[in-house]
Design an enzyme around this catalytic site. Structure first.
Site, short mmCIF file in Angstrom:
data_model
loop_
_atom_site.label_atom_id
_atom_site.label_comp_id
_atom_site.label_asym_id
_atom_site.label_seq_id
_atom_site.Cartn_x
_atom_site.Cartn_y
_atom_site.Cartn_z
N CYS A 126 0.87 -1.23 0.11
CA CYS A 126 0.06 0.04 -0.03
C CYS A 126 0.81 1.34 0.04
O CYS A 126 0.77 2.16 -0.75
CB CYS A 126 -0.81 -0.09 1.18
SG CYS A 126 -0.17 -0.51 2.83
N HIS A 234 -2.63 6.26 4.78
CA HIS A 234 -1.40 6.46 4.87
C HIS A 234 -1.02 7.67 4.41
O HIS A 234 -1.16 8.41 3.49
CB HIS A 234 -0.49 5.39 4.23
CG HIS A 234 -0.69 3.97 4.79
ND1 HIS A 234 -1.59 3.58 6.04
CD2 HIS A 234 -0.42 2.64 4.06
CE1 HIS A 234 -1.82 2.44 6.09
NE2 HIS A 234 -0.89 1.91 5.12
#
Length: 330
Positions: A126, A234
């Site tokens: 990710c 994130h």
């Protein structure tokens, strides 16, 4: 189109189903697949109920595409079995990413390397996906020499148990713990296991996967990956040293024109990317663009994306869309 979602009951599997529905991915037959303990459960997709089946039955059904979000050990065991019956496996785990026989794909960056005989395709980590999407147009223009990366990663990257731990701690409730320390009101410089070189596996994923996707093994990369008590996405602070000089306005223009990127860079009005705003979105948000005045040809940038969306589910669905639209599914 017969499509299987393997790990359909998990956080990423559920997000895959949402993205498939939002993008109106054409499906004639949908298979909801999970571990034996979930077999028989009912899941909903576009207001229709589906019964979860096991992996053995899913292989026998010979789907055209199977999107895997069920962990590395499951992928290592079952992805080849699906591939043997002709299924294209798009795998969200780390099992196949660095295998030289398999492609590691972010469609906007390197989709063109996919071939019709690719049966197992790896979805990158990710934190790598969002970073390479922002770096690719700049690497093409100025050629990257070195990257210094610090990540600030959501608990959703660990899964539902991590979200439960955070919320239990926040609410003063007892519960299972997946982190070695309290996560609420804390920061853990520890994502995945530590390796012999002192780096974590997550940090080394960013090093190795970035080089593979950008097809440049000469890029010097160092990373520190940190877990924060946030949800939504994130964040990454990335220091990029180029071989060639750049104009900051040209950098901004290249990012604004890149597919899948939204530039949020208006410090006069406190506009910059944040996971709170990235949550539920497919784009990668880039801001805080500025020169590093401490050395030549170096840029600082801040990159944010929803790790369950572009960092996992959306990228996997985009690979499937890329293959169908380019006649790579037979």
């Amino acid at each position: 189109m017969k499509l299987a979602v393997v790990g359909a009951t998990g956080l990423v599997g559920q997000e895959v189903l949402r993205v498939l529905a939002e993008r109106n991915f054409e499906i004639d037959e949908l298979l909801m697949v999970a571990s034996e303990r979930s077999v028989g459960k009912q899941l909903s997709y576009k207001s229709k109920q589906y019964t979860v089946i096991g992996l053995e039955d899913a292989v026998k059904a010979t789907p055209d595409i199977a999107i895997f979000s069920a962990g590395g050990s499951t992928s290592l065991e079952w992805a080849p079995r699906f591939a043997e019956v002709g299924t294209i496996v798009i795998d969200n785990s780390s099992a196949w990413r660095m295998n030289p026989a398999h492609k590691l794909i972010v469609p906007e960056v390197n989709g063109e390397v996919i071939r019709i005989d690719d049966r197992i395709i790896a979805n990158p980590n990710c934190s790598t996906i969002q970073m390479v999407l922002a770096l690719a147009p700049l690497h093409k223009a100025y050629k990257i020499k070195r990257l210094v990366i610090s990540t600030y990663q959501s608990v959703t990257g660990t899964g539902k148990a991590a979200v439960d731990q955070l919320m239990n701690e926040r609410n003063g409730a007892e519960g299972d713990k997946v982190y070695p320390h309290k996560i609420d009101m804390n920061v853990l410089p520890h994502i995945d296991v530590f390796m012999d070189n002192g780096y974590t596996k997550e940090e080394m994923k960013m090093v190795n996967e970035t080089r593979k996707i950008l097809q440049d093994d000469d890029i010097a990369i160092t990373a520190t990956a940190v877990r924060l008590p946030v949800m939504g996405g994130h964040s990454e602070s990335v220091n990029v040293e180029f071989y060639n000089d750049f104009d900051i306005n040209d950098v901004r223009e290249k990012l604004e024109n890149a597919e899948g990127i939204i530039v949020e860079d208006d410090i006069a009005n406190n506009v910059y990317p944040m996971p709170l705003n990235a949550h539920g979105k497919d784009e990668v948000f880039v801001g805080r663009l500025r020169r590093d005045d401490s050395q030549p040809n170096t840029l600082n940038m801040w990159i944010v994306a929803d790790n369950l969306r572009k960092g996992a589910a959306t990228n996997a669905v985009q690979i499937a869309q890329f293959m169908t639209s380019n006649n790579l599914v037979y």
